[in-house]
Design a protein around this motif. Sequence first.
Motif, short mmCIF file in Angstrom:
data_model
loop_
_atom_site.label_atom_id
_atom_site.label_comp_id
_atom_site.label_asym_id
_atom_site.label_seq_id
_atom_site.Cartn_x
_atom_site.Cartn_y
_atom_site.Cartn_z
N VAL A 163 0.97 -0.86 0.29
CA VAL A 163 -0.13 0.31 0.73
C VAL A 163 0.79 1.29 0.01
CG1 VAL A 163 -2.21 -1.11 1.59
CG2 VAL A 163 -0.34 -0.10 2.28
N GLY A 164 -0.32 2.49 -0.49
CA GLY A 164 1.40 3.23 -0.32
C GLY A 164 0.69 4.68 0.66
N GLU A 165 -0.06 4.39 1.44
CA GLU A 165 -0.68 4.83 2.42
C GLU A 165 -1.57 4.46 3.91
OE1 GLU A 165 -2.68 9.24 0.62
OE2 GLU A 165 -3.08 10.01 3.16
N LYS A 166 -1.40 5.33 4.52
CA LYS A 166 -2.51 4.75 5.26
C LYS A 166 -2.42 5.81 6.58
CE LYS A 166 -2.55 1.12 9.05
NZ LYS A 166 -1.77 -0.23 9.77
N LYS A 167 -4.16 5.61 7.23
CA LYS A 167 -4.34 6.82 8.08
C LYS A 167 -4.90 6.59 8.79
CE LYS A 167 -6.59 11.17 7.30
NZ LYS A 167 -6.87 12.46 6.66
N ASP A 168 -4.71 6.93 10.39
CA ASP A 168 -5.32 6.64 11.06
C ASP A 168 -5.43 7.93 11.93
OD1 ASP A 168 -4.64 4.63 14.36
OD2 ASP A 168 -6.41 5.57 14.05
N GLN A 169 -6.95 8.55 12.22
CA GLN A 169 -6.94 9.72 13.09
C GLN A 169 -6.39 11.21 12.41
OE1 GLN A 169 -7.13 8.52 17.35
NE2 GLN A 169 -9.64 7.81 16.48
N ARG A 170 -5.25 11.17 12.91
CA ARG A 170 -4.47 12.41 13.02
C ARG A 170 -2.94 12.20 12.82
NH1 ARG A 170 -2.51 15.11 16.55
NH2 ARG A 170 -2.65 13.48 18.13
N ILE A 171 -3.20 11.23 12.69
CA ILE A 171 -1.40 10.62 11.89
C ILE A 171 -1.47 9.76 10.18
CG2 ILE A 171 0.07 8.86 12.22
CD1 ILE A 171 -0.49 8.88 15.16
N ALA A 172 -0.84 9.93 10.09
CA ALA A 172 -1.27 9.11 8.04
C ALA A 172 0.73 8.74 7.95
CB ALA A 172 -1.53 9.90 6.64
#
Lengths: 115, 113
Positions: B54-63
């Motif tokens: 995968v190229g990007e992952k996000k968790d609330q305020r963190i990516a």
Amino acid sequence: DVKVTQSSRYLVKRTGEKVFLECVQDMDHENMFWYRQDPGLGLRLIYFSYDVKMKEKGDIPEGYSVSREKKERFSLILESASTNQTSMYLCASSVTRDQYTDTQYFGPGTRLTVL
Amino acid sequence: GENVEQHPSTLSVQEGDSAVIKCTYSDSASNYFPWYKQELGKGPQLIIDIRSNVGEKKDQRIAVTLNKTAKHFSLHITETQPEDSAVYFCAASIRAAGNKLTFGGGTRVLVKP
């Protein structure tokens, strides 16, 4: 919650002493690790173990040895402590799943000072 | 072996601003990239990770973003808060080498209220 405990938070030893750092994990993890942490150098791997009685050298094993007689316990041994081994020592454990490395869980660290 | 470079070594931001930490790795076979946060007096704790598919992952305020071609990955913290003040470490791993992480040098983040 995974818990990794280390025997001491702070330790002061004299040059030439034999030092034992103990680490215990309660999650039946196969893998255990010892790192040392120094400012600007991040975490550097000293030794790791995939199973009981198994050990492999990490990036900076010189001056250290390890012991893993039980799955939950991994000991780091400084045979003859030297001042350049003054550092923060961190223990970690993890499982191996599928084809990917899994999360490493760290203990709180032992700050060792060698005088 | 793998080498991971992390920049900057210190980062001071105003509360509410964004913070970005960048890491580069040397071995194109690396396939797992976790980020750890270390608060004062504690051991590092995983906050987010990304795998090479995968190229990007996000968790609330963190990516976290990953560019495999350029061999670099970044941590983005938006709307920073004082509790984000900590030392952050990136790491890289090659599954074939076992469950072994190579860490960057760390970034000390200070969020000023």
